[in-house]
Design a protein around this motif. Structure first.
Motif, mmCIF file in Angstrom:
data_model
loop_
_atom_site.group_PDB
_atom_site.id
_atom_site.type_symbol
_atom_site.label_atom_id
_atom_site.label_comp_id
_atom_site.label_asym_id
_atom_site.label_seq_id
_atom_site.Cartn_x
_atom_site.Cartn_y
_atom_site.Cartn_z
ATOM 1 N N SER A 10 11.038 43.832 73.022
ATOM 2 C CA SER A 10 11.615 44.746 74.010
ATOM 3 C C SER A 10 12.967 45.268 73.530
ATOM 4 O O SER A 10 13.517 46.192 74.104
ATOM 5 C CB SER A 10 11.762 44.050 75.354
ATOM 6 O OG SER A 10 12.599 42.910 75.230
ATOM 7 N N TYR A 11 13.507 44.687 72.460
ATOM 8 C CA TYR A 11 14.774 45.117 71.895
ATOM 9 C C TYR A 11 14.597 46.185 70.807
ATOM 10 O O TYR A 11 15.565 46.570 70.170
ATOM 11 C CB TYR A 11 15.533 43.934 71.290
ATOM 12 C CG TYR A 11 16.024 42.970 72.331
ATOM 13 C CD1 TYR A 11 17.159 43.250 73.083
ATOM 14 C CD2 TYR A 11 15.361 41.782 72.570
ATOM 15 C CE1 TYR A 11 17.614 42.377 74.047
ATOM 16 C CE2 TYR A 11 15.804 40.889 73.534
ATOM 17 C CZ TYR A 11 16.934 41.198 74.268
ATOM 18 O OH TYR A 11 17.376 40.333 75.215
ATOM 19 N N SER A 12 13.379 46.659 70.582
ATOM 20 C CA SER A 12 13.165 47.653 69.533
ATOM 21 C C SER A 12 13.918 48.938 69.882
ATOM 22 O O SER A 12 14.164 49.232 71.049
ATOM 23 C CB SER A 12 11.680 47.940 69.342
ATOM 24 O OG SER A 12 11.128 48.502 70.499
ATOM 25 N N ALA A 17 11.108 51.247 66.041
ATOM 26 C CA ALA A 17 11.202 50.489 64.802
ATOM 27 C C ALA A 17 11.592 49.045 65.105
ATOM 28 O O ALA A 17 12.635 48.792 65.700
ATOM 29 C CB ALA A 17 12.216 51.120 63.869
ATOM 30 N N CYS A 18 10.746 48.146 64.706
ATOM 31 C CA CYS A 18 10.989 46.733 64.979
ATOM 32 C C CYS A 18 9.955 45.922 64.208
ATOM 33 O O CYS A 18 9.065 46.475 63.577
ATOM 34 C CB CYS A 18 10.835 46.485 66.476
ATOM 35 S SG CYS A 18 11.494 44.908 67.007
#
Length: 56
Positions: A10-12, A17-18
């Motif tokens: 959820s922090y992408s 991009a993650c």
């Protein structure tokens, strides 16, 4: 064979991009979301759990 279900953090960023992570029995699969066709990496679940504990 079951389809692998990839999860993205959820922090992408807004472009998505993650790293993506999937569980495959006792293995954790990790890949770059920008290049999903390239081979990823696999780790024993116990090693992944230790890694995540270290991050916290």
């Amino acid at each position: 064979m079951a389809e692998i279900r990839w999860r993205k953090s959820s922090y992408s960023d807004k472009e998505g991009a993650c790293v993506e992570v999937a569980l495959d029995r006792a293995t954790v699969l990790v890949r770059d979301s920008k290049a999903p066709a390239l081979p990823g990496h696999s780790y024993p679940a116990s090693a992944w759990q230790a890694f995540v504990r270290h991050l916290r």
